[in-house]
Design a protein around this motif. Structure first.
Motif, PDB file in Angstrom:
ATOM      1  N   ALA A  80     -44.478 -20.684 -20.114  1.00 17.47           N
ATOM      2  CA  ALA A  80     -43.683 -19.903 -19.153  1.00 17.47           C
ATOM      3  C   ALA A  80     -42.245 -20.391 -19.113  1.00 17.47           C
ATOM      4  O   ALA A  80     -41.297 -19.592 -19.066  1.00 17.47           O
ATOM      5  CB  ALA A  80     -44.304 -19.981 -17.761  1.00 17.47           C
ATOM      6  N   ALA A  81     -42.088 -21.733 -19.146  1.00 16.52           N
ATOM      7  CA  ALA A  81     -40.729 -22.280 -19.146  1.00 16.52           C
ATOM      8  C   ALA A  81     -39.995 -21.890 -20.411  1.00 16.52           C
ATOM      9  O   ALA A  81     -38.794 -21.555 -20.390  1.00 16.52           O
ATOM     10  CB  ALA A  81     -40.783 -23.793 -18.999  1.00 16.52           C
ATOM     11  N   GLN A  82     -40.727 -21.900 -21.528  1.00 14.92           N
ATOM     12  CA  GLN A  82     -40.105 -21.517 -22.791  1.00 14.92           C
ATOM     13  C   GLN A  82     -39.714 -20.042 -22.773  1.00 14.92           C
ATOM     14  O   GLN A  82     -38.611 -19.672 -23.210  1.00 14.92           O
ATOM     15  CB  GLN A  82     -41.072 -21.800 -23.947  1.00 14.92           C
ATOM     16  N   LEU A  83     -40.652 -19.214 -22.243  1.00 12.85           N
ATOM     17  CA  LEU A  83     -40.334 -17.788 -22.143  1.00 12.85           C
ATOM     18  C   LEU A  83     -39.165 -17.551 -21.190  1.00 12.85           C
ATOM     19  O   LEU A  83     -38.308 -16.684 -21.433  1.00 12.85           O
ATOM     20  CB  LEU A  83     -41.567 -17.005 -21.656  1.00 12.85           C
ATOM     21  N   ASP A  84     -39.160 -18.347 -20.111  1.00 15.96           N
ATOM     22  CA  ASP A  84     -38.060 -18.211 -19.152  1.00 15.96           C
ATOM     23  C   ASP A  84     -36.725 -18.571 -19.801  1.00 15.96           C
ATOM     24  O   ASP A  84     -35.707 -17.895 -19.590  1.00 15.96           O
ATOM     25  CB  ASP A  84     -38.336 -19.084 -17.940  1.00 15.96           C
ATOM     26  N   ALA A  85     -36.760 -19.654 -20.583  1.00 21.05           N
ATOM     27  CA  ALA A  85     -35.532 -20.049 -21.262  1.00 21.05           C
ATOM     28  C   ALA A  85     -35.094 -18.999 -22.270  1.00 21.05           C
ATOM     29  O   ALA A  85     -33.894 -18.675 -22.383  1.00 21.05           O
ATOM     30  CB  ALA A  85     -35.746 -21.390 -21.966  1.00 21.05           C
ATOM     31  N   THR A  86     -36.086 -18.453 -22.981  1.00 21.53           N
ATOM     32  CA  THR A  86     -35.762 -17.391 -23.945  1.00 21.53           C
ATOM     33  C   THR A  86     -35.177 -16.173 -23.236  1.00 21.53           C
ATOM     34  O   THR A  86     -34.193 -15.571 -23.689  1.00 21.53           O
ATOM     35  CB  THR A  86     -37.016 -17.002 -24.730  1.00 21.53           C
ATOM     36  N   ALA A  87     -35.825 -15.797 -22.112  1.00 21.28           N
ATOM     37  CA  ALA A  87     -35.323 -14.643 -21.353  1.00 21.28           C
ATOM     38  C   ALA A  87     -33.924 -14.908 -20.818  1.00 21.28           C
ATOM     39  O   ALA A  87     -33.078 -14.009 -20.793  1.00 21.28           O
ATOM     40  CB  ALA A  87     -36.275 -14.326 -20.199  1.00 21.28           C
ATOM     41  N   THR A  88     -33.692 -16.158 -20.407  1.00 25.28           N
ATOM     42  CA  THR A  88     -32.352 -16.507 -19.902  1.00 25.28           C
ATOM     43  C   THR A  88     -31.309 -16.371 -20.993  1.00 25.28           C
ATOM     44  O   THR A  88     -30.218 -15.822 -20.772  1.00 25.28           O
ATOM     45  CB  THR A  88     -32.356 -17.926 -19.342  1.00 25.28           C
ATOM     46  N   GLN A  93     -26.976 -13.285 -23.453  1.00 25.17           N
ATOM     47  CA  GLN A  93     -26.433 -12.535 -24.577  1.00 25.17           C
ATOM     48  C   GLN A  93     -26.158 -11.078 -24.196  1.00 25.17           C
ATOM     49  O   GLN A  93     -25.120 -10.509 -24.566  1.00 25.17           O
ATOM     50  CB  GLN A  93     -27.410 -12.588 -25.761  1.00 25.17           C
ATOM     51  N   ALA A  94     -27.136 -10.490 -23.434  1.00 24.60           N
ATOM     52  CA  ALA A  94     -26.935  -9.099 -23.006  1.00 24.60           C
ATOM     53  C   ALA A  94     -25.725  -8.981 -22.089  1.00 24.60           C
ATOM     54  O   ALA A  94     -24.939  -8.021 -22.184  1.00 24.60           O
ATOM     55  CB  ALA A  94     -28.183  -8.593 -22.296  1.00 24.60           C
ATOM     56  N   ASP A  95     -25.552  -9.965 -21.200  1.00 25.09           N
ATOM     57  CA  ASP A  95     -24.382  -9.943 -20.311  1.00 25.09           C
ATOM     58  C   ASP A  95     -23.091 -10.060 -21.105  1.00 25.09           C
ATOM     59  O   ASP A  95     -22.099  -9.366 -20.805  1.00 25.09           O
ATOM     60  CB  ASP A  95     -24.485 -11.083 -19.293  1.00 25.09           C
ATOM     61  N   ASP A  96     -23.096 -10.935 -22.105  1.00 23.76           N
ATOM     62  CA  ASP A  96     -21.895 -11.079 -22.934  1.00 23.76           C
ATOM     63  C   ASP A  96     -21.585  -9.783 -23.679  1.00 23.76           C
ATOM     64  O   ASP A  96     -20.423  -9.349 -23.746  1.00 23.76           O
ATOM     65  CB  ASP A  96     -22.081 -12.230 -23.924  1.00 23.76           C
ATOM     66  N   GLU A  97     -22.649  -9.173 -24.231  1.00 24.83           N
ATOM     67  CA  GLU A  97     -22.430  -7.916 -24.955  1.00 24.83           C
ATOM     68  C   GLU A  97     -21.939  -6.818 -24.011  1.00 24.83           C
ATOM     69  O   GLU A  97     -21.042  -6.038 -24.362  1.00 24.83           O
ATOM     70  CB  GLU A  97     -23.728  -7.478 -25.641  1.00 24.83           C
ATOM     71  N   LEU A  98     -22.536  -6.767 -22.801  1.00 24.94           N
ATOM     72  CA  LEU A  98     -22.114  -5.754 -21.841  1.00 24.94           C
ATOM     73  C   LEU A  98     -20.657  -5.968 -21.421  1.00 24.94           C
ATOM     74  O   LEU A  98     -19.874  -5.011 -21.325  1.00 24.94           O
ATOM     75  CB  LEU A  98     -23.024  -5.794 -20.610  1.00 24.94           C
ATOM     76  N   LYS A  99     -20.303  -7.234 -21.206  1.00 25.34           N
ATOM     77  CA  LYS A  99     -18.922  -7.533 -20.830  1.00 25.34           C
ATOM     78  C   LYS A  99     -17.957  -7.134 -21.947  1.00 25.34           C
ATOM     79  O   LYS A  99     -16.882  -6.577 -21.702  1.00 25.34           O
ATOM     80  CB  LYS A  99     -18.784  -9.021 -20.520  1.00 25.34           C
TER      81      LYS A  99
END
Length: 240
Positions: A80-88, A93-99
């Motif tokens: 879960a922590a690994q998935l959380d880190a991946t999701a983060t 990345q999505a925020d950077d692309e959106l910006k």
């Protein structure tokens, strides 16, 4: 029971006895730790793997399943922590692309706005001149239309006043004619009334004369009767 079942049963009992200290440690210390604590996760993963291996060797499916579940439970927070880190990371990345896309879109809008402003500025002078010319022409047309409307209104007002004067003249003429007719009728009525009064006076005079003549004749007859009564022999009857 086969020959191998008894030794396996003894080994399973011995394993259970050997596992008691670990069970006590789990209940007294490990259970009090944070579920996400690395030490607790390591201990549960190690004990689960041990139970799984012992269950497989000793032919104890229940022990094997319990060990696998314990190991799975200890691995779940890590995954879960690994998935959380991946999701983060993906979110970042999505925020950077959106910006980046927003910045590009904003730059494009600014560029389009600046281009439009330049075109408007370049076309403003001819357009303003055309607007001024159109405004002047519109003002002239408006003045001419207003003048024409005023003339039409004045003509209508004059026609209405003339019709009103004509109607008043007709009304006055009718009133004068009616007054003349009424006056003539009044004169006729007065003449008729005068004639009637004259005729009544004449009738009364004739009636008075008739009454006087009647009284006169009565008086004559009365006197004649009295004269005959006074003569001698007037009361004698002739003999047969």
């Amino acid at each position: 029971m086969s020959v191998t079942d008894l030794p396996l049963a003894v080994l399973r009992f011995q394993y259970q006895m050997a596992r008691v200290p670990f069970q006590v440690m789990e209940e007294q210390f490990v259970a009090r730790m944070d579920p996400q604590a690395p030490a607790r996760l390591f201990y549960e993963r190690w004990l689960g793997a041990l139970d799984t291996a012992a269950g497989m060797v000793l032919g104890d499916p229940e022990l094997e399943q319990r060990g696998a579940a314990l190991a799975e439970r200890s691995d779940a927070p890590g995954r879960a922590a690994q998935l959380d880190a991946t999701a983060t990371r993906q979110q970042e990345q999505a925020d950077d692309e959106l910006k980046t896309k927003r910045d590009r879109a904003k730059q494009g809008q600014n560029h389009a706005r600046a281009t439009k402003q330049r075109k408007v500025t370049a076309a403003r002078n001819p357009t303003q001149e055309r607007k001024d010319t159109a405004a002047e022409a519109g003002a002239e047309r408006g003045a001419a239309a207003k003048q024409q409307a005023d003339e039409v209104a004045a003509q209508r007002i004059n026609a209405a006043e003339a019709a009103n004067r004509e109607e008043q003249a007709k009304s006055r003429a009718g009133e004068e004619d009616a007054a003349k007719v009424a006056e003539s009728d009044l004169n006729d009525a007065q003449t008729t009334r005068s004639d009637a009064a004259t005729q009544r006076a004449q009738a009364d005079q004739v009636e008075n004369l008739a009454d006087a003549e009647t009284q006169k004749q009565k008086a004559v007859r009365a006197n004649s009767s009295d004269s005959e009564v006074g003569r001698p022999g007037s009361n004698l009857r002739p003999t047969d």
